[in-house]
Design a protein around this motif. Structure first.
Motif, PDB file in Angstrom:
ATOM      1  N   LYS A  53       0.837  -1.218   0.000  1.00 39.92           N
ATOM      2  CA  LYS A  53       0.000   0.000   0.000  1.00 39.92           C
ATOM      3  C   LYS A  53       0.864   1.258   0.000  1.00 39.92           C
ATOM      4  O   LYS A  53       0.584   2.231  -0.689  1.00 39.92           O
ATOM      5  CB  LYS A  53      -0.927   0.005   1.212  1.00 39.92           C
ATOM      6  N   ALA A  54       1.939   1.199   0.764  1.00 44.58           N
ATOM      7  CA  ALA A  54       2.780   2.389   0.907  1.00 44.58           C
ATOM      8  C   ALA A  54       3.769   2.566  -0.249  1.00 44.58           C
ATOM      9  O   ALA A  54       4.036   3.682  -0.675  1.00 44.58           O
ATOM     10  CB  ALA A  54       3.547   2.315   2.231  1.00 44.58           C
ATOM     11  N   ARG A  55       4.305   1.445  -0.767  1.00 45.28           N
ATOM     12  CA  ARG A  55       5.464   1.598  -1.653  1.00 45.28           C
ATOM     13  C   ARG A  55       5.406   0.803  -2.947  1.00 45.28           C
ATOM     14  O   ARG A  55       6.412   0.624  -3.613  1.00 45.28           O
ATOM     15  CB  ARG A  55       6.750   1.245  -0.874  1.00 45.28           C
ATOM     16  N   LEU A  56       4.228   0.342  -3.333  1.00 50.82           N
ATOM     17  CA  LEU A  56       4.133  -0.391  -4.609  1.00 50.82           C
ATOM     18  C   LEU A  56       3.193   0.344  -5.556  1.00 50.82           C
ATOM     19  O   LEU A  56       2.087   0.729  -5.176  1.00 50.82           O
ATOM     20  CB  LEU A  56       3.598  -1.810  -4.371  1.00 50.82           C
ATOM     21  N   ARG A  57       3.674   0.560  -6.788  1.00 49.23           N
ATOM     22  CA  ARG A  57       2.828   1.175  -7.798  1.00 49.23           C
ATOM     23  C   ARG A  57       2.753   0.244  -8.998  1.00 49.23           C
ATOM     24  O   ARG A  57       3.784  -0.131  -9.560  1.00 49.23           O
ATOM     25  CB  ARG A  57       3.443   2.509  -8.220  1.00 49.23           C
ATOM     26  N   LEU A  58       1.544  -0.157  -9.379  1.00 48.70           N
ATOM     27  CA  LEU A  58       1.384  -1.036 -10.540  1.00 48.70           C
ATOM     28  C   LEU A  58       1.226  -0.205 -11.813  1.00 48.70           C
ATOM     29  O   LEU A  58       0.461   0.759 -11.833  1.00 48.70           O
ATOM     30  CB  LEU A  58       0.170  -1.946 -10.356  1.00 48.70           C
ATOM     31  N   CYS A  59       1.959  -0.564 -12.849  1.00 47.88           N
ATOM     32  CA  CYS A  59       1.852   0.151 -14.133  1.00 47.88           C
ATOM     33  C   CYS A  59       1.605  -0.867 -15.242  1.00 47.88           C
ATOM     34  O   CYS A  59       2.237  -1.927 -15.268  1.00 47.88           O
ATOM     35  CB  CYS A  59       3.143   0.888 -14.494  1.00 47.88           C
ATOM     36  N   GLU A  60       0.729  -0.499 -16.156  1.00 52.26           N
ATOM     37  CA  GLU A  60       0.496  -1.359 -17.314  1.00 52.26           C
ATOM     38  C   GLU A  60       1.593  -1.067 -18.346  1.00 52.26           C
ATOM     39  O   GLU A  60       1.880   0.095 -18.625  1.00 52.26           O
ATOM     40  CB  GLU A  60      -0.880  -1.047 -17.907  1.00 52.26           C
ATOM     41  N   MET A  61       2.197  -2.136 -18.884  1.00 54.53           N
ATOM     42  CA  MET A  61       3.290  -1.928 -19.837  1.00 54.53           C
ATOM     43  C   MET A  61       3.261  -2.973 -20.938  1.00 54.53           C
ATOM     44  O   MET A  61       2.930  -4.122 -20.699  1.00 54.53           O
ATOM     45  CB  MET A  61       4.631  -2.006 -19.105  1.00 54.53           C
ATOM     46  N   ASP A  62       3.625  -2.527 -22.131  1.00 54.96           N
ATOM     47  CA  ASP A  62       3.735  -3.427 -23.277  1.00 54.96           C
ATOM     48  C   ASP A  62       5.160  -3.256 -23.817  1.00 54.96           C
ATOM     49  O   ASP A  62       5.592  -2.132 -24.086  1.00 54.96           O
ATOM     50  CB  ASP A  62       2.691  -3.023 -24.329  1.00 54.96           C
ATOM     51  N   LEU A  63       5.877  -4.357 -23.965  1.00 57.89           N
ATOM     52  CA  LEU A  63       7.280  -4.293 -24.404  1.00 57.89           C
ATOM     53  C   LEU A  63       7.471  -3.618 -25.755  1.00 57.89           C
ATOM     54  O   LEU A  63       8.549  -3.123 -26.062  1.00 57.89           O
ATOM     55  CB  LEU A  63       7.878  -5.710 -24.463  1.00 57.89           C
TER      56      LEU A  63
END
Length: 320
Positions: A53-63
């Motif tokens: 919750k404090a230190r993880l950010r999810l990002c969508e990515m395509d190579l």
């Protein structure tokens, strides 16, 4: 830019998830890239981690989408590049399904990282960039100076080793041309407790072993490593300024037959096949093949423990 902000590509996979967990444990803030933010199989186990919750950010990515990579690596001191297509089963179009995302993806990540001012990229290659190498001298232990024989792989239609080899070579080419700081980890067969709900290809192979498979993986096996150790190898390669070049990451160089015999010994209740002792002709065994990583401080989990952790995980998730 904080030294404690890093990006992990391919974060929802078996090794990526362990890497995210260890980085969070060490106080890092992590930009974790996944393919689809709507897919709970990718997100849920990461969001459930302590400190997420404090230190993880999810990002969508395509190579193949440069902008999505640039957004994920922005503001990071380090990037761990694990994302790679690993298709279980038949490949219809190897160029499109495996080769292009692996090779172009690696260059995209390095380019975006360099432009964003990222200090170092630690990329995951594979023992598949070291073997198959049938022309290697029979009396010499295979290590970081050994490369997969691409012609041999082309003749045999072995696309995964071709992809991993060409992706790694593209990474070194980029590093050489630009002077960029790149380090590679070359893990063997990755096993251990599964953090994601999906099974990875190595663990799927272990399921087959427990069911009595007689396959010997002659072209593909060189030894194994625990998920946690492979993740730790990446962290040590990032944190040690002296780390450079390729790093073979196996608990020992073994034959597939050694591994299968050990599974049979530890789990006699399963119908594990008896295999010939030398399943990898021409592969010399070695207990300190991963000396470069050991010198960085990595203590490898012993073979018995790797197998127990892996099998117990498969049992708890209902795969065996």
């Amino acid at each position: 830019m904080s030294d404690k902000v890093v990006c992990v590509t391919g974060a929802s996979g078996a090794i990526g998830s362990w890497l995210v967990r260890l980085l969070l444990d060490r106080g890092y803030t992590v930009n974790a890239t996944i393919q689809n933010l709507e897919d709970e199989n990718e997100t849920k186990h990461l969001e459930a981690m302590e400190e997420a919750k404090a230190r993880l950010r999810l990002c969508e990515m395509d190579l193949l989408d440069y902008d999505s990579i640039a957004a994920a690596v922005k503001g990071c001191a380090g990037v761990f590049h694990l994302a790679c297509p690993n298709i279980i089963g038949q490949v219809k179009d190897p160029e499109k399904e495996i080769l292009e995302p692996a090779i172009r993806g690696t260059v995209h990540v390095l380019k975006a990282a360099k432009e964003a001012g990222v200090q170092r990229v630690v990329a995951t290659s594979s023992i598949s960039a070291i073997i198959p190498s049938p022309n290697w001298p029979a009396d010499k232990i295979k290590g970081e100076d050994c490369w997969t024989d691409l012609e041999y792989c082309k003749q045999k239609g072995l696309y995964y080793p071709i992809a991993k080899t060409l992706a790694e070579k593209a990474g070194w080419e980029f590093a050489k041309e630009t002077g960029y700081d790149v380090v590679m980890i070359n893990p063997g067969t990755a096993l251990g407790p599964l953090l994601p709900p999906r099974i990875n290809s190595s663990m799927a192979v272990l399921v087959e072993v427990l069911k009595g498979s007689t396959e010997t993986y002659e072209e593909f096996f060189m030894g194994m490593a625990h998920f946690k150790d492979i993740a730790m190898a990446h962290i040590l390669a990032f944190e040690n300024k002296n780390a450079a070049g390729r790093h073979l990451c196996v608990e020992a160089i073994r034959h597939w037959g050694d591994f299968v015999a050990k599974v049979a010994e530890l789990y006699p209740e399963y119908n594990v096949a008896k295999l010939p002792k030398n399943t990898q002709p021409g592969l010399l065994r070695s207990n300190d093949a991963a000396k470069k990583l050991m010198d960085l401080g990595l203590e490898f989990t012993p073979i018995d423990q790797i197998i127990k952790d892996a099998v117990e995980s498969l049992k708890s998730k209902g795969y065996v």
